[in-house]
Write an enzyme that holds these catalytic residues in place. Structure first.
Site, mmCIF file in Angstrom:
data_model
loop_
_atom_site.group_PDB
_atom_site.id
_atom_site.type_symbol
_atom_site.label_atom_id
_atom_site.label_comp_id
_atom_site.label_asym_id
_atom_site.label_seq_id
_atom_site.Cartn_x
_atom_site.Cartn_y
_atom_site.Cartn_z
ATOM 1 N N TRP A 27 47.574 37.879 29.864
ATOM 2 C CA TRP A 27 48.852 38.137 29.191
ATOM 3 C C TRP A 27 49.082 37.172 28.032
ATOM 4 O O TRP A 27 50.100 37.222 27.372
ATOM 5 C CB TRP A 27 50.007 38.056 30.186
ATOM 6 C CG TRP A 27 50.008 36.836 31.043
ATOM 7 C CD1 TRP A 27 50.558 35.637 30.725
ATOM 8 C CD2 TRP A 27 49.438 36.695 32.339
ATOM 9 N NE1 TRP A 27 50.369 34.747 31.747
ATOM 10 C CE2 TRP A 27 49.674 35.369 32.768
ATOM 11 C CE3 TRP A 27 48.733 37.558 33.211
ATOM 12 C CZ2 TRP A 27 49.256 34.885 33.998
ATOM 13 C CZ3 TRP A 27 48.305 37.075 34.431
ATOM 14 C CH2 TRP A 27 48.565 35.750 34.810
ATOM 15 N N GLU A 40 55.476 38.082 34.451
ATOM 16 C CA GLU A 40 56.573 37.263 34.970
ATOM 17 C C GLU A 40 57.057 37.764 36.322
ATOM 18 O O GLU A 40 57.467 36.977 37.175
ATOM 19 C CB GLU A 40 57.716 37.201 33.957
ATOM 20 C CG GLU A 40 57.412 36.354 32.721
ATOM 21 C CD GLU A 40 57.044 34.919 33.058
ATOM 22 O OE1 GLU A 40 57.385 34.440 34.142
ATOM 23 O OE2 GLU A 40 56.380 34.268 32.214
ATOM 24 N N THR A 46 54.576 32.727 42.805
ATOM 25 C CA THR A 46 53.174 33.087 43.012
ATOM 26 C C THR A 46 52.286 32.360 42.006
ATOM 27 O O THR A 46 52.621 32.278 40.823
ATOM 28 C CB THR A 46 52.988 34.614 42.858
ATOM 29 O OG1 THR A 46 53.865 35.282 43.757
ATOM 30 C CG2 THR A 46 51.564 35.019 43.146
ATOM 31 N N LEU A 83 50.576 40.858 48.223
ATOM 32 C CA LEU A 83 51.083 39.801 47.347
ATOM 33 C C LEU A 83 52.380 39.182 47.867
ATOM 34 O O LEU A 83 52.718 38.054 47.524
ATOM 35 C CB LEU A 83 51.295 40.344 45.933
ATOM 36 C CG LEU A 83 51.446 39.303 44.813
ATOM 37 C CD1 LEU A 83 50.227 38.400 44.749
ATOM 38 C CD2 LEU A 83 51.677 39.977 43.474
ATOM 39 N N TYR A 123 65.637 32.663 35.180
ATOM 40 C CA TYR A 123 64.304 32.209 34.781
ATOM 41 C C TYR A 123 63.543 33.303 34.036
ATOM 42 O O TYR A 123 63.041 33.090 32.920
ATOM 43 C CB TYR A 123 63.467 31.746 35.983
ATOM 44 C CG TYR A 123 62.012 31.694 35.580
ATOM 45 C CD1 TYR A 123 61.557 30.657 34.793
ATOM 46 C CD2 TYR A 123 61.141 32.741 35.892
ATOM 47 C CE1 TYR A 123 60.258 30.638 34.329
ATOM 48 C CE2 TYR A 123 59.844 32.734 35.433
ATOM 49 C CZ TYR A 123 59.403 31.684 34.655
ATOM 50 O OH TYR A 123 58.140 31.683 34.170
ATOM 51 N N ASP A 141 61.946 26.549 35.935
ATOM 52 C CA ASP A 141 61.293 27.006 37.169
ATOM 53 C C ASP A 141 60.865 25.776 37.968
ATOM 54 O O ASP A 141 61.215 24.649 37.628
ATOM 55 C CB ASP A 141 60.089 27.896 36.832
ATOM 56 C CG ASP A 141 58.946 27.088 36.271
ATOM 57 O OD1 ASP A 141 59.206 26.005 35.726
ATOM 58 O OD2 ASP A 141 57.799 27.532 36.386
#
Length: 360
Positions: A27, A40, A46, A83, A123, A141
DNA sequence: AACCCGGGGGT
DNA sequence: ACCCCAGGGTT
């Protein structure tokens, strides 16, 4: 507070380091907002390494925001399976739909509009608007909190809202108007690669000359956090039920833990030392299935962020076809080889290898 | 403000 | 086994 050093030097040092040391991520190659938007969502709570294979899967399946908006919730969940934090997947699809229908397929450039999208909070809104569009919003973050708490040796609980506001005000002062996105990325990259939670690589840090914690020799003491709540302990029996050649799977409720994910029908108990007849009584009372208990698996452990689950799988054969759904949304009988077509959460995915030992 | 919501990596 | 975490939604 006022920043006790020259902000322009700090900005330049950090951005120069980022330009030469940043990881080459998909990205970051072509900076289309859709890639930033997708990444994002994937990166909330993660790590990059964990998110990478999912990014490729999603870009391949949904090359544009329109593809993502048109897909079914089940398809998104299936691609997201493994995930965790599955509300992200459901919100990702809803956000895509709103962007297409309400904002004509373009990401809203207004911060409040961005915040109105499902799954996009302070965020993520700041991250997308700054990284994809260069808007001067500061991101805060976990990485930024850790870096700031060390730079300024903040001796307050970062879980406290006051401390959070304080850190936000600092980052806003450090943020350069012109290169806000690059600066944000650089700050988070620094936290991920150098200013790590444990064993920070201070000798490689481009801004260590301004770091109060480094000067004091105790960077690992930060950030200061209040103790998390104790995890609840739960016990489950998980039923691998075979009817002729097919196995029973069920779809979880559309809210709460593992919402709308598929699993094997389960019952919650007080312990995992029940005798076989007791186990089968639970199965019949809760799901209306009579059968024969063939085999019990070992006790397995699975830890969520707030739950410690111990569970035991039980291999059952039955002649029944219909079940009492209980809290589940739906059920289906499927051949072992077809179970991988469903979005099954990780705790129960672990059981597939045990099933392989007795499938026929 | 407190609680809910997964999973993998590091030690 | 236990620590950590590239947040957002709900109550």
């Amino acid at each position: 507070m006022s920043i006790p050093f020259q902000i322009e030097s700090f900005q330049k040092q950090l951005i120069d380091w980022f330009d030469t040391h940043k990881r080459l991520l998909p990205w970051r190659q072509e900076k289309h907002w859709y890639y930033i938007f997708l990444s994002e969502f994937l990166l909330q709570q993660t790590q990059v390494e964990q998110a990478l294979p999912y990014f490729y899967k999603f870009i391949h399946a949904f090359p544009t925001i329109e593809h993502l908006a048109k897909t079914s919730e089940d398809d998104v969940l299936k691609l997201w399976a493994g995930l965790g934090y599955y509300s992200r997947a459901r919100n990702l699809r809803k956000a895509a739909q709103k962007i297409v229908e309400r904002f004509d397929g373009r990401f809203p450039l207004d911060y409040k509009d961005a915040l109105s999208l499902p799954g996009i909070g302070p965020y993520t809104a700041a991250a997308i608007l700054s990284i994809a569009f260069g808007k001067p919003h500061a991101v805060v973050d976990g990485n930024v909190i850790r870096v700031m708490s060390r730079l300024f040796s903040i001796n307050e609980d970062v879980n406290d809202g006051k401390t959070r506001k304080y850190i936000e005000s600092i980052v806003q002062k450090l943020l350069p108007e012109k290169e806000a996105g690059t600066f944000n990325e650089a700050l988070m990259e620094l936290g991920a690669v150098v200013c790590k939670p444990k064993n920070p690589r201070c000798l490689s840090c481009p801004v260590n000359t301004w770091c109060m914690a480094y000067k004091d020799g105790n960077p690992q003491a930060y950030p200061i956090k209040s103790a998390p709540a104790a995890k609840k302990r739960l016990f489950h029996y998980v039923f691998l039920i075979q009817n002729e050649t097919d196995y029973l799977i069920v779809k979880r409720p559309d809210s709460g833990l593992l919402a709308s994910m598929w699993e094997f029908p389960s019952v919650q108990t007080q312990k995992l030392t029940l005798a076989a007849p007791e186990i089968m009584t639970h199965l019949q009372k809760q799901y209306g299935i009579k059968g024969e208990l063939i085999e019990q698996d070992m006790i397995r452990h699975h830890t969520y962020s707030h739950i410690r689950l111990q569970y035991m799988a039980v291999y059952v054969r039955t002649d029944d076809e219909h079940i009492k759904l209980g809290h589940y949304q739906s059920f289906i009988w499927e051949h072992f080889n077809r179970l991988s077509d469903y979005a099954i959460h990780n705790a129960h995915k672990k059981l597939l290898s045990w099933m392989a030992s007795f499938k026929n």
